[in-house]
Design a protein around this motif. Structure first.
Motif, PDB file in Angstrom:
ATOM      1  N   ASN A 193      13.189 -15.471   0.385  1.00  0.00           N
ATOM      2  CA  ASN A 193      13.564 -14.013   0.316  1.00  0.00           C
ATOM      3  C   ASN A 193      14.166 -13.436   1.733  1.00  0.00           C
ATOM      4  O   ASN A 193      14.222 -12.216   1.847  1.00  0.00           O
ATOM      5  CB  ASN A 193      12.274 -13.006   0.225  1.00  0.00           C
ATOM      6  N   LEU A 194      14.179 -14.347   2.676  1.00  0.00           N
ATOM      7  CA  LEU A 194      14.587 -14.114   3.890  1.00  0.00           C
ATOM      8  C   LEU A 194      16.370 -13.653   3.783  1.00  0.00           C
ATOM      9  O   LEU A 194      16.937 -14.504   3.254  1.00  0.00           O
ATOM     10  CB  LEU A 194      14.561 -15.348   5.130  1.00  0.00           C
ATOM     11  N   PRO A 195      16.814 -12.513   4.415  1.00  0.00           N
ATOM     12  CA  PRO A 195      18.007 -12.445   4.707  1.00  0.00           C
ATOM     13  C   PRO A 195      18.431 -13.336   5.791  1.00  0.00           C
ATOM     14  O   PRO A 195      17.721 -14.030   6.319  1.00  0.00           O
ATOM     15  CB  PRO A 195      17.996 -11.056   5.273  1.00  0.00           C
TER      16      PRO A 195
ATOM     17  N   THR B 197       6.579 -13.770   6.148  1.00  0.00           N
ATOM     18  CA  THR B 197       6.558 -12.177   5.513  1.00  0.00           C
ATOM     19  C   THR B 197       6.701 -11.253   6.671  1.00  0.00           C
ATOM     20  O   THR B 197       7.540 -10.187   6.466  1.00  0.00           O
ATOM     21  CB  THR B 197       5.450 -11.981   4.850  1.00  0.00           C
TER      22      THR B 197
ATOM     23  N   ALA C   8      10.276 -11.635   7.801  1.00  0.00           N
ATOM     24  CA  ALA C   8      11.353 -10.854   6.642  1.00  0.00           C
ATOM     25  C   ALA C   8      11.397  -9.438   6.980  1.00  0.00           C
ATOM     26  O   ALA C   8      12.617  -8.914   6.914  1.00  0.00           O
ATOM     27  CB  ALA C   8      10.971 -11.315   5.393  1.00  0.00           C
ATOM     28  N   ASN C   9      10.090  -8.890   7.051  1.00  0.00           N
ATOM     29  CA  ASN C   9      10.145  -7.456   7.440  1.00  0.00           C
ATOM     30  C   ASN C   9      10.703  -7.083   8.458  1.00  0.00           C
ATOM     31  O   ASN C   9      11.424  -5.689   8.591  1.00  0.00           O
ATOM     32  CB  ASN C   9       8.573  -7.038   7.154  1.00  0.00           C
TER      33      ASN C   9
ATOM     34  N   ILE D 202      13.255  -8.487  10.045  1.00  0.00           N
ATOM     35  CA  ILE D 202      14.847  -8.552   9.683  1.00  0.00           C
ATOM     36  C   ILE D 202      15.442  -7.399   9.131  1.00  0.00           C
ATOM     37  O   ILE D 202      16.314  -6.836   9.220  1.00  0.00           O
ATOM     38  CB  ILE D 202      15.119  -9.829   9.096  1.00  0.00           C
ATOM     39  N   LYS D 203      14.599  -6.946   8.238  1.00  0.00           N
ATOM     40  CA  LYS D 203      15.068  -5.906   7.283  1.00  0.00           C
ATOM     41  C   LYS D 203      15.105  -4.479   8.025  1.00  0.00           C
ATOM     42  O   LYS D 203      15.753  -3.548   8.164  1.00  0.00           O
ATOM     43  CB  LYS D 203      13.763  -5.540   6.041  1.00  0.00           C
ATOM     44  N   LYS D 204      14.119  -4.286   9.018  1.00  0.00           N
ATOM     45  CA  LYS D 204      13.978  -3.165   9.804  1.00  0.00           C
ATOM     46  C   LYS D 204      15.063  -3.140  11.097  1.00  0.00           C
ATOM     47  O   LYS D 204      15.589  -2.164  11.441  1.00  0.00           O
ATOM     48  CB  LYS D 204      12.496  -3.166  10.333  1.00  0.00           C
TER      49      LYS D 204
ATOM     50  N   GLY E  88      17.507  -5.863  11.692  1.00  0.00           N
ATOM     51  CA  GLY E  88      18.443  -6.583  11.377  1.00  0.00           C
ATOM     52  C   GLY E  88      18.619  -8.181  11.588  1.00  0.00           C
ATOM     53  O   GLY E  88      17.412  -8.572  12.128  1.00  0.00           O
TER      54      GLY E  88
END
Length: 599
Positions: free
Chosen positions: A6-8, A59, A62-63, A65-67, A69
């Protein structure tokens, strides 16, 4: 390999992720990510964070990167509604660097001034038996802080050097704190505050320079049978341990090893009332610190190791360092969580007189803001550290106040409040019978990010610089019984009356006046007595008699107008008080008799 489904980001990035079981690799990975995308968040990567996300590092990543970039492609922070274009200190990073550079004075090479010895020689208020030399040292920026932008720029620098004069007092050096602010008009400005110390060391200073100026005189104290103390105070991550390790390295190569001196070394750590011998056998009983009936400080279960060479001392020091209690904090991954105390004893082979040198690496102080990620045990530990630091500060303040004429018997020095200050009793006890010199090194972070904590640190330590409180403006009656105020003729008269078994008192004195005689080491009294044909025992008798007079002078009471209260005055006041109590008792007895007769 961690689950990266699920990692961008691209596949190469996902394949580079470590296993969730490899906490150290993840710690480095997250630090690297923060440095690229959110430099101000690097300090959040601590042991508490790694424990919280154990087994779930993928996890967390991943969070992030979402926050923030993908790595190297930070997402610009959205401007909150109504925030407009308000600027922060970090936005003016380069401008503030220029302002601080402009405010920094240019100092040439320091002219050697021995502040430690000069303070011990001051007899303006009688012999000062316990002196305090206070310094400040600002560490250089660390590689992890350079180039990070934001508030990671130097805001604390050495200030001007103030020469000794009647107007300004003793020689001093300033530490300049430049507090960065953004004006209401959105422009950068500095609020400058100057703190005066005996010495101010900049980021370019070396441990060798610090040792030469403030520790070498303490070594002479110990070799002369007296007491020297040096300790570093400051927030965690400010460079205290680095400075104290440098001092210890200097001691290892110092002149303490010679044919006339037997040297021993001990090392203990204190956290609250828990005390551990860092050089003792495994499973040994905890160290206990207390007082004997005669007032001597006793340490039980503390091993004392004889050292004959620099290499032997170095090995013991390295062993003690490795056993110190450390833990990660918000500001320092290897913060000292206890007070480390190295004790070097120098015993004169001929006389048996022992001098002591304490090298103390204090645990780092922390603000409430630095404790937000601590658990209950760590918070309790921090409270114990801050409590002992507070006790140390109060003892120094009280002891300097007790130096003023007439206050020695009035001021209480609470050295029994903590085990650390009890261990240092000689420094704080007004009745101590040997000279003590203490050096306080205030360690400072240079960063604007830490400027509020650094300001508190400097405000704490700078007032401790005064070795004596200035005498009141009113005229003080001269204490004719204070030997430090005698001239040579008065000292000779005293020796002739009290020590008739001393042949040739003038040769024994050899031109010294009172203050110079009082400042002599105990073994020098023995030596001079032998030189004129007397025994060492006579020299010891003179030494103890002189120090009894010094102690009496320090605790002499004075009236508010500055006049001395003599023993005769005290006896008369005591008799008057007894008479007043007897008269009051007689009056009450008469009143009760009258009441009984009426009933």
């Amino acid at each position: 390999m961690a689950d990266t489904e699920n990692l961008p980001g691209n596949t190469a990035l996902a394949e580079a992720l470590p296993s969730n079981d490899d906490a150290e690799a993840w710690r480095l990975k997250i630090i690297e990510y923060y440095r690229m995308n959110a430099p101000m968040k690097v300090r959040m990567v601590n042991q508490n964070m790694m424990t919280k996300y154990a087994g779930k590092y993928d996890t967390l990543y991943a969070n992030l990167i979402k926050k923030y970039g993908p790595p190297g492609q930070p997402i610009a922070a959205a401007i909150a509604p109504g925030a407009g274009s308000k600027k922060t200190i970090g936005d003016f990073h380069d401008a503030f660097m220029k302002l601080v550079s402009k405010a920094t004075p240019v100092n040439g090479e320091r002219t050697f001034v021995d502040a430690v010895t000069a303070k011990a020689s001051d007899a303006s208020n009688g012999l000062e038996t316990s002196t305090f030399t206070v310094c400040a040292r600002v560490r250089p920026m660390l590689p992890s802080e350079e180039g990070q932008g934001g508030e990671n720029f130097v805001a604390v620098v050495p200030g001007e050097r103030i020469p000794e004069s009647e107007e300004t007092g003793p020689y001093g050096e300033e530490m300049l704190l430049c507090n960065p602010k953004v004006s209401i008009m959105g422009k950068p400005k500095l609020e400058q505050t100057k703190f005066l110390y005996d010495y101010s060391f900049g980021p370019d200073s070396t441990n060798e320079e610090v040792y030469k100026l403030v520790c070498k005189p303490l070594v002479n104290r110990a070799l002369n049978g007296q007491v020297g103390v040096i300790f570093a105070y400051g927030q965690t991550g400010s460079g205290k341990t680095h400075t104290m390790n440098g001092v210890m390295d200097g001691l290892i190569e110092s002149e303490i090893f010679n044919s006339e001196t037997a040297v021993s070394f001990s090392y203990l750590e204190l956290l609250g009332n828990d005390i551990k011998d860092c050089l003792g056998p495994e499973g040994a009983e905890p160290v206990a610190i207390g007082e004997a009936l005669d007032g001597r400080v006793l340490t039980r279960n503390l091993t004392n190791h004889a050292v004959a060479t620099s290499n032997e001392l170095k090995l013991l020091v390295e062993k003690a360092k490795s056993l110190r209690s450390t833990a990660a904090t918000t500001r320092n991954d290897t913060s000292s969580r206890s007070h480390g105390v190295g004790i070097i004893q120098c015993k004169d082979v001929e006389t048996g007189i022992i001098g002591t040198l304490y090298i103390i690496d204090l645990a780092g102080s922390e603000r409430a803001a630095d404790q937000k990620n601590h658990d209950k045990a760590r918070i309790a530990e921090t409270k114990a550290i801050n409590s002992s630091l507070s006790a140390l500060k109060e003892c120094i303040r009280a002891r300097t106040m007790a130096s003023a004429p007439g206050l020695g018997a009035e001021i209480h020095v609470p050295y029994r409040r903590s085990k650390l200050t009890l261990l240092m009793k000689d420094v704080f006890d007004i009745g101590c019978t040997r000279l003590c010199s203490t050096v306080v090194v205030t360690a400072c972070s240079p960063l604007a990010l830490d400027v509020s904590h650094t300001a508190n640190t400097l405000k704490y330590s700078a007032p401790l610089r005064l070795a004596t409180i200035s005498a009141p403006a009113k005229s003080l009656q001269v204490d004719v019984n204070d030997p430090a105020l005698w001239d040579e003729a008065q000292v000779l008269e005293y020796l002739g009356k009290t020590h008739p078994n001393l042949p040739e008192p003038s040769k024994f004195l050899n031109g010294l006046n009172g203050v110079h005689l009082c400042a002599l080491p105990e073994k020098e009294f023995y030596k001079r007595a032998k030189e004129v044909g007397a025994s060492a025992e006579v020299g010891k008798e003179i030494y103890l008699a002189v120090w009894a007079l010094i102690s009496d002078a320090k605790t002499r009471r004075r009236r508010p107008d500055g006049t001395i209260i003599t023993k005769e005055d005290e006896e008369r006041e005591r008799e008057e008080l007894i008479k007043a109590k007897e008269a009051k008792a007689a009056l009450w007895a008469e009143r009760e008799k009258h009441l009984r007769s009426e009933s």
